[in-house]
Write an enzyme that holds these catalytic residues in place. Structure first.
Site, PDB file in Angstrom:
ATOM      1  N   ALA A 102       0.831  -1.213   0.000  1.00  0.00           N
ATOM      2  CA  ALA A 102       0.000   0.000   0.000  1.00  0.00           C
ATOM      3  C   ALA A 102       0.863   1.261   0.000  1.00  0.00           C
ATOM      4  O   ALA A 102       0.367   2.367   0.120  1.00  0.00           O
ATOM      5  CB  ALA A 102      -0.923  -0.010   1.219  1.00  0.00           C
ATOM      6  N   ASP A 159      12.596   5.857   3.641  1.00  0.00           N
ATOM      7  CA  ASP A 159      11.748   4.987   4.468  1.00  0.00           C
ATOM      8  C   ASP A 159      12.514   4.429   5.662  1.00  0.00           C
ATOM      9  O   ASP A 159      12.068   4.498   6.812  1.00  0.00           O
ATOM     10  CB  ASP A 159      11.201   3.814   3.633  1.00  0.00           C
ATOM     11  CG  ASP A 159      10.437   4.280   2.417  1.00  0.00           C
ATOM     12  OD1 ASP A 159      10.115   5.480   2.351  1.00  0.00           O
ATOM     13  OD2 ASP A 159      10.164   3.455   1.536  1.00  0.00           O
TER      14      ASP A 159
HETATM   15  C1  GLA Z   1       9.585   4.133  -1.974  1.00  0.00           C
HETATM   16  C2  GLA Z   1      11.082   4.062  -1.715  1.00  0.00           C
HETATM   17  C3  GLA Z   1      11.597   5.374  -1.134  1.00  0.00           C
HETATM   18  C4  GLA Z   1      11.148   6.568  -1.967  1.00  0.00           C
HETATM   19  C5  GLA Z   1       9.647   6.496  -2.248  1.00  0.00           C
HETATM   20  C6  GLA Z   1       9.214   7.585  -3.196  1.00  0.00           C
HETATM   21  O1  GLA Z   1       8.884   4.244  -0.781  1.00  0.00           O
HETATM   22  O2  GLA Z   1      11.389   3.017  -0.828  1.00  0.00           O
HETATM   23  O3  GLA Z   1      13.003   5.331  -1.027  1.00  0.00           O
HETATM   24  O4  GLA Z   1      11.890   6.666  -3.152  1.00  0.00           O
HETATM   25  O5  GLA Z   1       9.280   5.247  -2.809  1.00  0.00           O
HETATM   26  O6  GLA Z   1       9.398   8.835  -2.626  1.00  0.00           O
END
Ligand code: GLA
Length: 387
Positions: free
Chosen positions: A127, A176
C-alpha cells in the site's frame, strides 16, 4: 505492544521452534510504517523529504538459539523458513528482508549468530506505507540489541537500505528506512537525502486532518518501474554534472541547466519533477509552520500532478481518487510512496472523512471493481524495544 500480540509471538516461537540447546531470553521489538507529507521520488536525487512514522507497526520476538541457523516465522503468512544459507529465496519472498539484513551486517563485520525470529503486524502490504522497510529496520535494530552492536539508528537505516538495494534488488532511496529508524512521536522529519542532516518538526494543523485512502491496487516496487526512474535520474544527473561540476545531485540543478544539458524528453520530465518538488517541499514545511493549511493542500495537489505527468509513477486508480477528492473541495490530495498504486494522502477540514469515504467507496467500486479503504493515522515513534 498488546498482551495478545506478545503472547502470539512468544507461543509461535515455542511451538514452531521448540528445541535448541541454548535458547536465549525472548526480547520484543517493533517498527512502524511511514507516510510522507511531501518530497516524493526525490530521495535518490539528493532531495528534501518530509516523512513521519505512523501508528501501524510490525512486531518482532527474537532470541538467540545457539544453533548457527536462522529460524524465521511470519505469523501473517503462517510460514516458516529455516536456513543458514544467505541466498535470495524465490519461494519465501518475506524472508529476503531479514536475510538481506543479516547479509549486510556480516559485510560490516557485525556479529550475527543463530537466532529465532517471529513477526506479525498491521502495516498494510503493497500500500506504499513501507511495510518492507519496517521489517528491515526492525530486524536490524533487534539484531543490534541481541548481539550488542555498537551502532547508531542512522547507521541502522543505512544498513537496512543496503539490504533492500543489494539483496532484495530495489534501488530505493534512504527515506523509508531513515524515518522508521529515527522517528519521534508527533513529529515529521525534514531530511536532506544527500547530507542526511535532519530535524524534527511538529505536524499540527488544528481543525484539519490528514488521512489515507488505499486504492487497493497492490504495487510491488520490484516489478514496477521504480528502478527505471532511478536510472533516468542518474543519467540526467551525470549530464547536468558534465556542464556544471558542482551539481552532484539532480536536486541541485536549476531549470536553465536542465534545459541546456541535452536530456532526453523523459529525463527532462523527471528532472522537472525533482526541481518542482524542491520548492514544493520548502513551501509545505514553511506553510505547516505558519499553520496555512490551504497552501499545504495546494502543494499536495500540484505534487500529485507532477508525479502523474512528469514522473509518471501514478496509475488510473490513484489519479481518479485524487481528482474525486478535488471535486469534493478537500484542501489537498496526492499519491504517496513508490506509486503505481498504493495510498493517497488527503488533507481536509476535520469531520468530513467518513461521509466522503462512504461516497467514494461506492463510486470507486462501480468504476474499478475495487474496494478502497480508509486509514486514519497518528504520528508515531520509530523502531523501539518493547519491554
Ligand atoms: C519508496 C522508496 C523510497 C522513496 C519512495 C518515493 O517508498 O522506498 O526510497 O523513493 O518510494 O518517494
Amino acid at each position: 505492544m498488546t498482551l495478545s500480540v506478545r503472547e502470539n509471538l512468544s507461543s509461535s516461537l515455542s511451538e514452531i521452534f521448540p528445541d535448541a540447546p541454548s535458547l536465549g531470553p525472548i526480547r520484543f521489538f517493533s517498527a512502524p510504517g511511514r507516510v510522507n507529507i511531501i518530497g516524493e521520488h526525490v530521495d535518490y536525487a539528493g532531495g528534501l523529504v518530509f516523512p513521519a512514522a505512523i501508528n501501524f507497526r510490525t512486531h518482532f520476538a527474537i532470541r538467540t538459539n545457539g544453533l548457527g541457523t536462522f529460524r524465521l516465522y511470519s505469523l501473517d503468512f503462517q510460514s516458516e523458513f529455516v536456513t543458514n544459507d544467505l541466498n535470495y529465496s524465490e519461494k519465501k519472498p518475506w524472508a529476503n528482508y531479514i536475510l538481506g539484513v543479516i547479509s549486510e551486517a556480516l559485510k560490516l563485520d557485525l556479529r550475527v549468530e543463530g537466532f529465532d525470529l517471529a513477526f506479525t503486524g498491521n502495516i498494510p502490504q503493497g500500500a506504499g506505507l513501507s511495510s518492507s522497510a519496517a521489517v528491515e529496520v526492525g530486524t536490524a535494530y533487534a539484531l543490534s540489541k541481541i548481539f550488542n552492536w555498537d551502532i547508531t539508528k542512522e547507521k541502522i537505516a543505512l544498513l537496512a537500505q543496503a539490504a533492500e538495494n543489494n539483496f532484495v534488488g530495489v534501488n530505493c532511496g534512504i527515506m523509508d528506512q531513515f524515518v522508521i529508524a529515527v522517528a519521534k512521536l508527533s513529529s515529521c522529519i525534514s531530511l536532506n537525502t544527500e547530507s542526511l542532516e535532519y530535524s524534527y518538526h511538529s505536524l499540527d494543523l488544528p481543525g484539519y486532518e490528514f488521512y489515507l485512502i488505499d486504492s487497493n491496487v497492490k504495487h510491488s516496487l520490484k516489478e514496477s518501474e521504480y528502478n527505471d526512474r532511478g536510472k533516468e535520474v542518474e543519467s540526467a544527473t551525470s549530464k547536468c554534472n558534465k556542464l556544471s561540476t558542482e551539481v552532484r545531485t539532480l536536486s541541485q540543478a536549476d531549470f536553465l541547466l536542465i534545459e541546456r544539458a541535452g536530456l532526453t524528453p523523459s529525463e527532462f520530465k523527471r528532472a522537472t519533477h525533482i526541481l518542482g518538488e524542491r520548492s514544493r517541499a520548502q513551501n509545505v514545511i514553511r506553510s505547516l509552520k505558519d499553520k496555512n493549511a490551504e497552501k499545504v493542500g495546494e502543494e499536495l495537489f500540484s505534487c500529485h500532478e507532477s508525479l502523474s505527468k512528469n514522473f509518471q509513477v501514478s496509475c488510473e486508480e490513484t489519479d481518479y481518487i485524487v481528482e474525486w477528492f478535488r471535486s469534493e473541495n478537500v484542501l489537498g490530495a496526492r499519491m504517496i510512496g513508490g506509486g503505481f498504486g498504493g495510498c493517497v494522502l488527503v488533507l481536509d477540514k476535520e469531520g468530513r472523512s467518513s461521509d466522503l469515504f462512504s461516497k467514494l467507496e461506492k463510486e470507486y467500486f462501480q468504476k474499478f471493481g475495487l474496494n478502497a479503504k480508509i486509514y486514519k493515522f497518528s504520528i508515531s515513534e520509530g523502531v523501539r524495544e518493547d519491554s
